[in-house]
Design a protein around this motif. Structure first.
Motif, PDB file in Angstrom:
ATOM      1  N   PRO A 147       1.123  -4.944 -88.007  1.00 50.83           N
ATOM      2  CA  PRO A 147       1.914  -4.099 -87.360  1.00 50.83           C
ATOM      3  C   PRO A 147       0.999  -3.195 -86.202  1.00 50.83           C
ATOM      4  O   PRO A 147      -0.246  -3.163 -86.443  1.00 50.83           O
ATOM      5  CB  PRO A 147       2.577  -3.288 -88.152  1.00 50.83           C
ATOM      6  N   GLU A 176       5.655  -2.020 -80.658  1.00 53.31           N
ATOM      7  CA  GLU A 176       5.780  -3.003 -81.766  1.00 53.31           C
ATOM      8  C   GLU A 176       6.229  -4.296 -81.095  1.00 53.31           C
ATOM      9  O   GLU A 176       7.050  -4.286 -80.386  1.00 53.31           O
ATOM     10  CB  GLU A 176       6.710  -2.554 -82.879  1.00 53.31           C
ATOM     11  N   LYS A 182       6.931 -12.110 -91.379  1.00 51.91           N
ATOM     12  CA  LYS A 182       6.830 -11.121 -92.718  1.00 51.91           C
ATOM     13  C   LYS A 182       7.452 -11.691 -93.911  1.00 51.91           C
ATOM     14  O   LYS A 182       7.089 -11.389 -94.986  1.00 51.91           O
ATOM     15  CB  LYS A 182       7.627  -9.823 -92.280  1.00 51.91           C
ATOM     16  N   TYR A 236       9.937  -1.225 -93.089  1.00 50.05           N
ATOM     17  CA  TYR A 236       9.255  -1.037 -91.815  1.00 50.05           C
ATOM     18  C   TYR A 236       9.603   0.376 -91.429  1.00 50.05           C
ATOM     19  O   TYR A 236       8.572   1.255 -90.992  1.00 50.05           O
ATOM     20  CB  TYR A 236       9.950  -1.720 -90.582  1.00 50.05           C
ATOM     21  N   GLY A 239       5.454  -0.753 -91.009  1.00 52.01           N
ATOM     22  CA  GLY A 239       4.819  -1.990 -91.350  1.00 52.01           C
ATOM     23  C   GLY A 239       3.631  -2.188 -92.397  1.00 52.01           C
ATOM     24  O   GLY A 239       3.330  -3.322 -92.380  1.00 52.01           O
ATOM     25  N   THR A 277       6.811  -6.198 -86.395  1.00 47.20           N
ATOM     26  CA  THR A 277       5.413  -6.382 -86.513  1.00 47.20           C
ATOM     27  C   THR A 277       5.037  -7.160 -85.026  1.00 47.20           C
ATOM     28  O   THR A 277       6.177  -7.260 -84.418  1.00 47.20           O
ATOM     29  CB  THR A 277       5.007  -7.313 -87.778  1.00 47.20           C
TER      30      THR A 277
END
Length: 324
Positions: free
Chosen positions: A117, A140, A199, A232, A237, A269
């Motif tokens: 992240p 991000e 993720k 998040y 992250g 991320t």
């Protein structure tokens, strides 16, 4: 009398000339004063005289004036290069000039792993002591995970700009080659979904399957129910380090896909190239559900009944491990 280059000169003068040339050669090819290996930086646009003085100040050559003179006489006209160079102990002046005129520049690297992240990208850049200046947390999803070379003394902002330019180029390239019938309608949506895929699985071979599953849920208007989207807003992250609370599952915000239909408001991320490709070329599957299978991957199912059976298998694995 001695004849030298067609001229008759006294022996004493000839000896003096030979001694002078010998001294020049000795000072050029002889062992230098440097006691140990060092690195040396040639700034952009630096003149030979400036570099020579820096070499003397660092103890690499005994005399800036002598180095400049010999470089002009014996150097062969090669231009010195900007950059950081490795100078070995006792390097002769000739060797030093050869090194700083070469392309053998020291390359330093900072690596951004897939799925790192932006808050951790910022921390990694700030932790590089050879970089200079401050850098803000990047947007991000704007950084392409990869290894990036940088020069000693380069600014963190410049390195970050290269990371972001690489992401922009990659997304544009991959979007132009995207498949048909996608659930995502824009490059920005592709990066958001790719960040979830990144993720959700640690197995590269699962990426397209996970992308296919979430694409199916988007098309059907189902909740994505991706756990990383809960985490998040809490950690930006970073790992949560504990189990998700029921209150966090129910939290309403722009990211929690347990409490909203559709994609989060932004990436969670920085996804790698492979995850973006997976979203733009998802597996053809009827899967709508997945649960961990005990191997680091997932068991996929097209129906809730099949999914519930997979969940029971996962609970049995966890009980056998003493996790429940």
């Amino acid at each position: 009398m001695i004849r030298w280059r067609g001229w008759l000169v006294p022996a004493a003068v000839a000896v003096a000339l030979l001694l002078g040339v010998g001294a020049l050669l000795s000072g050029w090819y002889g062992s230098g004063p440097l006691a140990k290996d060092v690195t040396f930086i040639v700034p952009n646009g630096a003149s030979l005289g400036t570099v020579a003085q820096r070499l003397e100040d660092k103890g690499i050559v005994p005399s800036a004036q002598g180095f400049s003179l010999r470089a002009r006489v014996f150097g062969g006209g090669g231009a010195i290069k900007a950059g950081e160079f490795a100078i070995p102990a006792h390097a002769s002046a000739a060797r030093v000039l050869s090194i700083i005129s070469s392309d053998d520049v020291i390359r330093r690297f900072v690596t951004i792993p897939e799925g790192m992240p932006s808050i951790m990208v910022q921390e990694r850049l700030m932790a590089q002591p050879q970089l200079t200046g401050e850098v803000a947390r990047p947007e991000e999803g704007s950084v392409l995970p990869d290894s990036y070379a940088f020069d000693n003394g380069e600014s963190r902002e410049d390195v970050l700009r290269r990371m972001q330019a690489a992401m922009s180029r990659t997304v544009s390239e991959l979007w132009a080659k995207r498949g048909s019938g996608l659930a995502v309608k824009t490059p920005e949506e592709a990066v958001i979904l790719a960040s979830i895929v990144e993720k959700e699985t640690g197995k590269p071979q699962e990426r397209r399957m996970v992308a296919g599953l979430y694409s199916n849920r988007l098309k059907k208007g189902m909740l994505l129910q991706a756990d990383p989207t809960i985490i998040y807003p809490i950690t930006l992250g970073k790992p949560l380090g504990r189990r998700i609370l029921q209150s966090e599952i129910q939290a309403v915000n722009g990211y929690n896909t347990y409490a909203m239909v559709g994609l989060p408001t932004g990436p969670i991320t920085n996804p790698g190239r492979a995850s973006i490709e997976a979203v733009l070329h998802p597996a053809s599957t009827d899967a709508l559900y997945m649960v961990a299978d005990g191997t680091g991957g997932h068991a996929f199912a097209a129906t809730l009944e099949a999914h519930n059976r997979n969940v029971q298998k996962w609970f049995a694995i966890r009980r056998a491990r003493g996790e429940l």
